[in-house]
Write an enzyme that holds these catalytic residues in place. Structure first.
Site, PDB file in Angstrom:
ATOM      1  N   LYS A  24       1.162   0.181  -2.093  1.00 56.29           N
ATOM      2  CA  LYS A  24       2.133   0.845  -2.771  1.00 56.29           C
ATOM      3  C   LYS A  24       2.949  -0.249  -3.749  1.00 56.29           C
ATOM      4  CE  LYS A  24       5.047   3.178  -0.691  1.00 56.29           C
ATOM      5  NZ  LYS A  24       6.019   4.071   0.116  1.00 56.29           N
ATOM      6  N   ARG A  99      12.509  11.707   0.573  1.00 63.25           N
ATOM      7  CA  ARG A  99      11.869  11.713   2.117  1.00 63.25           C
ATOM      8  C   ARG A  99      11.664  12.992   2.389  1.00 63.25           C
ATOM      9  NH1 ARG A  99      10.365   7.128   4.087  1.00 63.25           N
ATOM     10  NH2 ARG A  99      11.782   5.257   3.590  1.00 63.25           N
ATOM     11  N   ARG A 138      -6.963  -7.315  10.865  1.00 55.52           N
ATOM     12  CA  ARG A 138      -6.490  -8.269  10.056  1.00 55.52           C
ATOM     13  C   ARG A 138      -5.804  -9.668  10.876  1.00 55.52           C
ATOM     14  NH1 ARG A 138      -2.295  -5.547   5.868  1.00 55.52           N
ATOM     15  NH2 ARG A 138      -0.602  -5.432   7.398  1.00 55.52           N
ATOM     16  N   ARG A 172      -0.358  -9.778  13.921  1.00 49.88           N
ATOM     17  CA  ARG A 172       1.021  -9.131  13.854  1.00 49.88           C
ATOM     18  C   ARG A 172       0.913  -8.016  14.985  1.00 49.88           C
ATOM     19  NH1 ARG A 172       3.117  -7.941   8.054  1.00 49.88           N
ATOM     20  NH2 ARG A 172       4.079  -6.163   9.465  1.00 49.88           N
ATOM     21  N   ARG A 183       1.733   5.387  12.843  1.00 46.40           N
ATOM     22  CA  ARG A 183       2.550   5.240  11.691  1.00 46.40           C
ATOM     23  C   ARG A 183       2.105   5.977  10.751  1.00 46.40           C
ATOM     24  NH1 ARG A 183       2.715  -1.106  11.207  1.00 46.40           N
ATOM     25  NH2 ARG A 183       1.140  -0.925   9.909  1.00 46.40           N
TER      26      ARG A 183
END
Ligand SMILES: [Zn+2]
Length: 229
Positions: A24, A99, A138, A172, A183
């Site tokens: 985004k 939202r 990743r 991460r 998520r």
């Protein structure tokens, strides 16, 4: 000449919907460059209004200092001030707002005050399974920061950085597969009513966000051009 010379055109209002990792931010920056739009995210808006000490900004500051959530009314007031600034004359890309459908309705009311409306709500569609693989795979070299991926970009020698020979690879914590999956789930649950809301209004556009960045950008540019014509 192109739209840049049409001073009578109302500012474009675009909403970008997409889960974390859908690109985004990258796409919004491309729209800023190509169309002269300004990306407005709720966090940035609040920080700027607080820093500027506007009436709405001061109200937001008081609420945040009390440890409470800033109300829709305050956010809308801040948005009203911000959209009226000269740099937003060509239009804005809203990121992270609305939202909820209540916020979406409040936004429609705000825009109606100046005979404006949403030009397009663009949903960046992702394949959840592929997205989990993409993000959770990743990692980066802890020495030079070179990026790698379990499936798409492995170093020539496992565990050794191609660029600097470093052997300390970092992942991460919030890139873990379960974290990414939950998520995405939260995103879909939160966004479904908005997708329905803008679908009903006839302004919803969907883009497959799993492809090449340039292809997605072209598709998005086509939508924006058509929606603001
Ligand atoms: Zn390295």
């Amino acid at each position: 000449m192109d739209g840049a010379t049409q001073v009578t055109t109302a500012p474009a209002v675009l909403i970008l919907l997409g889960p974390p990792g859908a690109g985004k931010g990258t796409q919004a920056r491309m729209l800023e460059e190509k169309f002269g739009l300004v990306q407005l995210s709720t966090g940035d808006l609040l920080r700027a209004a607080v820093a500027a000490g506007t009436e709405a900004g001061l109200a937001a500051k008081a609420v945040m200092e009390a440890g409470q959530l800033v109300s829709d009314e305050i956010v809308i007031a801040i948005l009203r001030d911000r959209i009226a600034e000269p740099d937003c004359a060509r239009g804005v890309i809203l990121d992270g707002f609305p939202r909820t459908t209540v916020q979406a309705e409040a936004l429609d009311d705000l825009l109606a005050e100046s005979d404006q409306k949403i030009n397009a709500a663009v949903s960046l569609e992702v394949d959840d399974g592929a997205m989990v693989e993409r993000i959770s795979g990743r990692y980066t070299c802890g020495t030079c920061g070179e990026g790698y991926h379990d499936s798409f970009k492995t170093p020539a020698v496992a565990g050794v950085c191609d660029k600097c020979g470093g052997t300390e690879m970092k992942r991460r914590a919030d890139d873990k597969a379960e974290t990414v999956a939950s998520r995405l789930e939260a995103y879909h649950a939160q966004t479904a009513p908005l997708i329905a809301y803008y679908g009903d209004k006839g302004v919803l556009q969907s883009i497959d966000a799993m492809g090449q960045i340039d292809t997605i950008a072209e598709e998005l540019a086509r939508i924006v051009t058509a929606a603001t014509a």
